[in-house]
Design a protein around this motif. Structure first.
Motif, PDB file in Angstrom:
ATOM      1  N   HIS A 170      -0.921   3.198  -2.929  1.00 32.15           N
ATOM      2  CA  HIS A 170      -2.076   4.027  -2.575  1.00 32.15           C
ATOM      3  C   HIS A 170      -2.110   5.312  -3.388  1.00 32.15           C
ATOM      4  O   HIS A 170      -1.064   5.934  -3.598  1.00 32.15           O
ATOM      5  CB  HIS A 170      -2.052   4.353  -1.080  1.00 32.15           C
ATOM      6  CG  HIS A 170      -3.368   4.890  -0.595  1.00 32.15           C
ATOM      7  ND1 HIS A 170      -3.669   6.226  -0.631  1.00 32.15           N
ATOM      8  CD2 HIS A 170      -4.459   4.265  -0.111  1.00 32.15           C
ATOM      9  CE1 HIS A 170      -4.907   6.402  -0.161  1.00 32.15           C
ATOM     10  NE2 HIS A 170      -5.409   5.226   0.160  1.00 32.15           N
ATOM     11  N   PRO A 171      -3.290   5.698  -3.859  1.00 32.66           N
ATOM     12  CA  PRO A 171      -3.381   6.899  -4.710  1.00 32.66           C
ATOM     13  C   PRO A 171      -2.828   8.167  -4.049  1.00 32.66           C
ATOM     14  O   PRO A 171      -2.447   9.106  -4.758  1.00 32.66           O
ATOM     15  CB  PRO A 171      -4.882   7.034  -5.002  1.00 32.66           C
ATOM     16  CG  PRO A 171      -5.584   6.055  -4.118  1.00 32.66           C
ATOM     17  CD  PRO A 171      -4.580   5.016  -3.743  1.00 32.66           C
ATOM     18  N   ASP A 172      -2.763   8.213  -2.720  1.00 27.39           N
ATOM     19  CA  ASP A 172      -2.182   9.396  -2.080  1.00 27.39           C
ATOM     20  C   ASP A 172      -0.682   9.519  -2.364  1.00 27.39           C
ATOM     21  O   ASP A 172      -0.110  10.595  -2.214  1.00 27.39           O
ATOM     22  CB  ASP A 172      -2.371   9.336  -0.559  1.00 27.39           C
ATOM     23  CG  ASP A 172      -3.813   9.632  -0.163  1.00 27.39           C
ATOM     24  OD1 ASP A 172      -4.619   9.913  -1.065  1.00 27.39           O
ATOM     25  OD2 ASP A 172      -4.125   9.579   1.036  1.00 27.39           O
ATOM     26  N   HIS A 173      -0.057   8.393  -2.727  1.00 24.79           N
ATOM     27  CA  HIS A 173       1.393   8.423  -2.926  1.00 24.79           C
ATOM     28  C   HIS A 173       1.806   8.107  -4.356  1.00 24.79           C
ATOM     29  O   HIS A 173       2.951   8.307  -4.724  1.00 24.79           O
ATOM     30  CB  HIS A 173       2.083   7.435  -1.973  1.00 24.79           C
ATOM     31  CG  HIS A 173       1.940   7.827  -0.540  1.00 24.79           C
ATOM     32  ND1 HIS A 173       2.774   8.713   0.081  1.00 24.79           N
ATOM     33  CD2 HIS A 173       1.022   7.480   0.391  1.00 24.79           C
ATOM     34  CE1 HIS A 173       2.388   8.889   1.341  1.00 24.79           C
ATOM     35  NE2 HIS A 173       1.325   8.148   1.550  1.00 24.79           N
TER      36      HIS A 173
ATOM     37  N   SER B  25       0.827  -1.215   0.000  1.00 21.37           N
ATOM     38  CA  SER B  25       0.000   0.000   0.000  1.00 21.37           C
ATOM     39  C   SER B  25       0.854   1.256   0.000  1.00 21.37           C
ATOM     40  O   SER B  25       0.463   2.280  -0.539  1.00 21.37           O
ATOM     41  CB  SER B  25      -0.913   0.024   1.231  1.00 21.37           C
ATOM     42  OG  SER B  25      -1.818  -1.042   1.170  1.00 21.37           O
ATOM     43  N   LYS B  26       2.038   1.153   0.634  1.00 21.75           N
ATOM     44  CA  LYS B  26       2.898   2.343   0.715  1.00 21.75           C
ATOM     45  C   LYS B  26       3.234   2.878  -0.669  1.00 21.75           C
ATOM     46  O   LYS B  26       3.420   4.071  -0.838  1.00 21.75           O
ATOM     47  CB  LYS B  26       4.194   2.005   1.464  1.00 21.75           C
ATOM     48  CG  LYS B  26       3.979   1.900   2.964  1.00 21.75           C
ATOM     49  CD  LYS B  26       5.286   1.670   3.691  1.00 21.75           C
ATOM     50  CE  LYS B  26       5.007   1.468   5.175  1.00 21.75           C
ATOM     51  NZ  LYS B  26       6.187   1.014   5.903  1.00 21.75           N
TER      52      LYS B  26
ATOM     53  N   PHE C 191      -4.263   0.542  -6.929  1.00 18.25           N
ATOM     54  CA  PHE C 191      -4.599   0.188  -5.557  1.00 18.25           C
ATOM     55  C   PHE C 191      -5.872  -0.631  -5.496  1.00 18.25           C
ATOM     56  O   PHE C 191      -6.000  -1.532  -4.671  1.00 18.25           O
ATOM     57  CB  PHE C 191      -4.740   1.445  -4.689  1.00 18.25           C
ATOM     58  CG  PHE C 191      -5.124   1.118  -3.279  1.00 18.25           C
ATOM     59  CD1 PHE C 191      -4.189   0.625  -2.382  1.00 18.25           C
ATOM     60  CD2 PHE C 191      -6.433   1.259  -2.847  1.00 18.25           C
ATOM     61  CE1 PHE C 191      -4.542   0.284  -1.091  1.00 18.25           C
ATOM     62  CE2 PHE C 191      -6.801   0.921  -1.551  1.00 18.25           C
ATOM     63  CZ  PHE C 191      -5.847   0.433  -0.668  1.00 18.25           C
ATOM     64  N   VAL C 192      -6.820  -0.297  -6.377  1.00 15.88           N
ATOM     65  CA  VAL C 192      -8.102  -0.997  -6.320  1.00 15.88           C
ATOM     66  C   VAL C 192      -7.905  -2.502  -6.521  1.00 15.88           C
ATOM     67  O   VAL C 192      -8.508  -3.317  -5.841  1.00 15.88           O
ATOM     68  CB  VAL C 192      -9.096  -0.406  -7.349  1.00 15.88           C
ATOM     69  CG1 VAL C 192     -10.342  -1.265  -7.456  1.00 15.88           C
ATOM     70  CG2 VAL C 192      -9.478   1.018  -6.938  1.00 15.88           C
TER      71      VAL C 192
END
Lengths: 187, 612
Positions: free
Chosen positions: A33-36, A29-30, A42-43
């Motif tokens: 994830h779309p934030d990063h 996830s690190k 991610f989906v």
């Protein structure tokens, strides 16, 4: 179709250590994830994690991967005999709970709650039996996993049966757990 | 890169923060204060006033001063508790609006004024403009409430970069200096108007929410309201002659203020003196309120958080002993009673290291830092609090994305034509946990179009996507043509006016069927339910009553028996009501007994086993 095991770099098999999977999901996830990350999927990672975390979905996915998604998913006689008792206690519970939920006089409610205690115990008892069945099935899955990789043809019917049985038990336990909580909400 | 601010848009107070050299800081206004009351006052002429100045107007001009507007965000008619506000809340044409004088406004607009005030405060403090924001919402907000909050942010001039859940934000604040930890925590967030409980797994900088639960109409406001009722009772007991003069908006607002302050002080002191010098008719009133009295009122309200905690633990497949910490946030968690209650549920002392007023804003600011790239080492994986589904044949809810699914996520569903040449089909989208479609929130509906083909040949795939804000998007794809389009949810047509009219008409139909007879029978049925209930309760817990209480109940019982014989309807109604009122304490004892038994059984049960 996507091999969700390979998303995490794992070999397809019936049992995956939850702790290992949790750590893998966290690590991936690190970067996904779309934030990063802009382009990472991610989906799909999320879907893979959801599938592998749950024994029913995981075994279903495993069977689909080894090309036998169409195996008849029949529940076993050990599980079939629970349909009646589960339906009976759930209905009994609902019949007692509905008037209770509508009641707004404190004392009548309290008395009805007191009267419901025996039904709640009965519900807990059935849940207890089902949890035992669930543990038995999960152990059976571990047994198959310990012999993995194995002669596929011989274990496919067992895997399909375990998945079908577990699916029903999960559903029943969720239904009964939900009712248990609705009762507690009224306390 | 422009700054992103983090905003806690609270029921009672709001805060704004920003990342400063890698640390989240909460910004103060000109007066050096960091909490901005979420209050908007509309003067008879001129611009609305927001914040502390507005809060002072609550007592002076209660009908022109809007507070707790968060309780109205994204609500539909019938869901507003509108009678609990001193200002006028109107429900018409499927919308909720607030009237002040001749002016009509919306909950979003009021919220946007609060957000604009925070924006101005921040800009004055920083000396530059800020126009991107992360805004927090209760975790248990549904899609409509999230969208309303996002719209409010946009109306205030922000690009809303993320809607983030309050307990999750608090977890970020707690975990910021524990990035090497692997632990499981629960965040118990009891604010002015809402309650949330979230369970998270912290894994070396990855914050994964396992489950969340809550109630968006449960909070400190409810305790204040009970306390106001108690004060009214005490005033009427001492000055019965002014009973009818107490219900003025100004006096109620004053009582609410006094009640709220007393509640806060009682977290520190065992008793506080309440003085009201100017009652109608030049009377005054003084009362020494003990913490014990406040707790008796607050207990049933706080107890309502219990089932949510149990649900969230069940969903996370954890027992209390699997948790490493229980973090408290929200002003109400300062109450010793709340701390004691949380300790009982989770079987451990709660962690009070976070500032209950600021943790959420600090967390929102950290998320702002993640989005702006200032913080690289944290990933937040949140969940959708409510199941998403569609209505299927027979009025049932068919779950497509179950509650507590990690977001962002997608799920697809295939639709086909039921008859040849069917042109289209309407799909209702629902959110909630109930089995019947009608018991869930209807988010709206959309129409899918089919090509003119034989029955069962048309295939339209619909994709439901919940984004990182917890907001739903729907995409339709015709598999034969490959065409994709984004579907707009047509908001649910409000049927409430019609339904209400129909209900009134129906009740009128029956209104004149031998009225008197029916009323008597119904009242007598109530008595005949109450009497055996009292008897059985006395057998079970009667020994815990004082002699006086017991005698009182026996007297009330004989009053009901006599009234039954008298055939006097008014007398019977009054006797029933008195017995109902007089047995409240008995009922509490009985419930306590039931709770103790439930707890015993829970302790005997094996811990949840599971699939996780």
């Amino acid at each position: 179709m996507t091999d969700f095991f390979s998303v995490f770099g794992l070999q397809p098999r019936p049992v995956i250590d939850t702790a290992v999977l949790n750590d893998l999901f966290a690590t991936r996830s690190k970067t996904a994830h779309p934030d990063h990350a802009v382009n990472a999927d991610f989906v799909e990672l999320n879907e893979a994690f959801r599938t592998l975390s749950d024994p029913v979905r995981r075994v279903g996915h495993l069977l689909a991967l080894i090309g036998n998604a169409n195996l008849a998913e029949k529940t076993s006689p050990e599980i079939n005999r629970w349909f009646g008792p589960v339906a009976t206690i759930v209905q009994k519970f609902d019949r007692a709970l509905q008037p209770l939920a509508r009641e707004n006089r404190a004392l009548i409610r309290a008395v009805k709650i007191e009267e419901m205690q025996s039904i709640v115990s009965e519900l807990d008892e059935v849940s207890g039996y089902l949890s035992t069945e669930q543990e038995r099935l999960l152990r059976e899955l571990v047994d198959i996993d310990e012999r993995w990789p194995t002669n596929m043809a011989s274990v496919q019917p067992s895997l399909a049966r375990i998945a079908a049985d577990l699916r029903f038990i999960q559903k029943w336990l969720a239904q009964m757990g939900e009712r248990r909580l609705r009762f507690e909400e009224l306390l | 890169m422009t700054d992103i601010v983090g905003i806690d848009l609270g029921t009672t107070n709001s805060l704004i923060g920003i990342m400063d050299s890698g640390f989240p800081i909460i910004l103060a206004d000109k007066e050096g204060l960091r909490l901005t009351p979420s209050v908007v006052h509309y003067p008879a002429s001129g611009e609305p006033v927001v914040g502390r100045t507005a809060a002072r107007m609550r007592v002076i001009a209660p009908e022109r001063t809007i507070f707790s507007v968060k309780r109205l965000m994204g609500r539909r008619p019938g869901e507003t508790d509108k009678d609990t506000f001193p200002f006028s809340v109107a429900e018409a044409q499927g919308k909720v609006s607030i009237s002040v004088g001749e002016k009509s406004t919306t909950p979003e607009e009021v919220s946007s004024l609060i957000l604009r005030k925070l924006k101005t405060n921040a800009e004055q403090g920083l000396g530059r403009s800020v126009d991107r924001a992360v805004i927090t919402v209760p975790a248990y907000f549904n899609d409509l409430q999230r969208q309303a909050t996002k719209r409010a942010g946009e109306m205030a001039g922000f690009a809303v970069e993320r809607i983030i859940n309050e307990p999750t934000a608090a977890a970020l604040a707690y975990g910021l200096d524990r990035l090497k930890d692997r632990s499981k925590i629960a965040v118990y967030d009891l604010g002015g108007g809402t309650f949330d409980i979230s369970i998270l797994e912290l894994n070396e900088g990855v914050f994964r929410v396992l489950s969340t639960n809550g109630n968006t109409r449960l909070g400190g406001d409810d305790i204040d309201r009970e306390l106001v009722r108690l004060l009214e009772e005490r005033i009427t007991a001492r000055h019965p002659e002014i009973r009818n003069d107490l219900k003025t908006a100004a006096l109620l607002a004053q009582l609410r203020e006094l009640a709220h302050d007393a509640k806060l002080r009682l977290s520190e002191e065992p008793a506080v003196q309440i003085d009201i010098p100017f009652l109608p008719g030049n009377r005054r009133f003084g009362y020494l309120l003990a913490r014990r009295e406040l707790e008796a009122l607050a207990r049933p309200i706080i107890r309502r958080t219990r089932s949510h905690c149990l649900r969230s633990m069940d969903d996370a497949k954890l027992s209390p002993h699997d948790l490493d910490e229980v973090i408290l946030v929200g002003g109400v968690t300062r109450m010793p009673l709340v701390r004691q209650f949380v300790a009982e549920i989770f079987q451990r002392l709660p962690n009070t290291s976070q500032n209950p007023d600021e943790a959420v804003a600090v967390g929102a600011t950290i998320q702002a830092g993640i989005l702006s790239g200032d913080i690289q080492s944290i990933v937040l994986l949140d969940v959708t609090p409510l199941s998403l589904g569609i209505e299927t044949f027979g009025g049932l809810m068919n779950v497509i994305i179950p509650r507590n699914s990690t977001i962002p996520c997608k799920a697809g569903e295939m639709f086909t034509n039921a008859v040849a040449n069917q042109k289209s089909m309407w799909i209702k989208v629902l959110q909630g946990e109930r089995e019947l479609a009608k018991d869930n929130w209807e988010l709206g509906s959309f129409e899918i179009e089919f090509a003119r083909v034989p029955k069962g040949v048309a295939r339209v795939g619909v994709q439901f996507e919940i984004d990182a804000n917890g907001i739903l998007h729907v995409l339709a794809r015709d598999t034969s043509t490959g065409r994709e389009r984004v579907l707009d949810l047509t908001s649910a047509v409000d049927v409430s006016d019609e339904t209400v009219e129909k209900m009134i008409a129906e009740s009128l139909d029956h209104a004149f069927d031998d009225m008197a007879e029916r009323v008597w029978t119904e009242t007598a049925i109530k008595s005949n339910e109450l009497l055996p209930a009292v008897k059985s309760a006395l057998t079970l817990v009667g020994d815990q009553l004082t002699d006086r209480n017991r005698e009182e109940i026996e007297r009330l019982v004989s009053a009901v028996t006599e009234a039954l014989e008298s055939k006097d309807i008014q007398k019977l109604k009054a006797a029933n009501a008195a017995l109902d009122e007089g047995t409240q304490h008995l009922a509490t004892l009985l419930i306590d007994r039931a709770m103790a038994e439930a707890e015993k059984r829970r302790a005997q049960r094996p811990p949840p086993t599971g699939s996780r």
